[in-house]
Design a protein around this motif. Sequence first.
Motif, PDB file in Angstrom:
ATOM      1  N   PHE A 264      46.605  46.373  28.793  1.00 37.97           N
ATOM      2  CA  PHE A 264      47.062  44.997  28.164  1.00 37.97           C
ATOM      3  C   PHE A 264      47.242  44.741  26.578  1.00 37.97           C
ATOM      4  O   PHE A 264      46.266  45.377  25.911  1.00 37.97           O
TER       5      PHE A 264
ATOM      6  N   PHE B 250      49.756  40.347  28.356  1.00 42.79           N
ATOM      7  CA  PHE B 250      48.958  39.144  29.083  1.00 42.79           C
ATOM      8  C   PHE B 250      48.986  38.117  28.315  1.00 42.79           C
ATOM      9  O   PHE B 250      48.482  37.808  27.213  1.00 42.79           O
TER      10      PHE B 250
ATOM     11  N   LEU C  88      41.093  39.228  32.276  1.00 38.68           N
ATOM     12  CA  LEU C  88      41.170  40.363  32.073  1.00 38.68           C
ATOM     13  C   LEU C  88      40.008  41.469  32.808  1.00 38.68           C
ATOM     14  O   LEU C  88      40.350  42.422  33.517  1.00 38.68           O
TER      15      LEU C  88
ATOM     16  N   PRO D  27      46.905  41.496  25.178  1.00 42.49           N
ATOM     17  CA  PRO D  27      46.764  40.014  25.331  1.00 42.49           C
ATOM     18  C   PRO D  27      47.244  39.157  24.090  1.00 42.49           C
ATOM     19  O   PRO D  27      46.952  39.848  23.076  1.00 42.49           O
TER      20      PRO D  27
ATOM     21  N   ALA E  73      47.116  34.263  27.005  1.00 38.66           N
ATOM     22  CA  ALA E  73      46.022  35.005  27.288  1.00 38.66           C
ATOM     23  C   ALA E  73      44.854  34.080  27.493  1.00 38.66           C
ATOM     24  O   ALA E  73      43.988  34.044  28.383  1.00 38.66           O
TER      25      ALA E  73
END
Length: 217
Positions: free
Chosen positions: A160, A136, A148, A162, A139
């Motif tokens: 994920f 991600f 999220l 991030p 982020a």
Amino acid sequence: MEKKREAISAQDVLLAGPVIPVIVINNPAHAVPLAQALLAGGIKVLEITLRSDAALEAIQRIGAEVPEVLVGAGTVLSGQDLQAVAEAGGQFAISPGLTQRLLAAADQESIPLLPGVASASELMEALEAGLTALKFFPAQAAGGIQMLKSLHGPFPQVRFCPTGGIGPHNYREYLALKNVACVGGSWLVPSEMIGQGNWSAITRLAHAAVSGTTASS
Ligand code: 3PG
């Protein structure tokens, strides 16, 4: 051609530990001592970004000399990058974003791709390609924790990593989320420490991150 290491999945990368250092190596001679320093601090997965000429050689050296860690590449932008990483012995590839060309190239490669997404639509493109282990990125700038949490509702099957804007001040909040398996960041590998060969300070940063505390250098 490098000797191939054991094949791993994208899930293996996400589950190898709570933090993935995002590394820029300018001198290939730093690769092995850096990997050993991070390993000594409890980190078992390394992302070497293709942002320097030394990146592929660093991946080769770590793959050959530090078998205890999973080593892969970041900033993989094209099918050519992906092929070069696999040929260098990289075990996985991470990209900041997702394109159909890159997804098609990944389909033909032996190593897993963890593409970056920053929206529900990009996430759906990844799902269409059969991918559920994603970066991600960026982020913090793309909505951080709240984004999220929002994505978890419609996409509970996605996990994920991030990356982008994550550091000692916020990484634990990310790790507490149901859909976050690990976080990535450059805070674990400051370029000055690498340049100075200050491996003990890098081990302390790694250990602090893995054990959930913060360290001063
Ligand atoms: C990346 O390259 O994945 C991120 O830019 C790393 O972000 P950070 O420097 O904010 O940790």
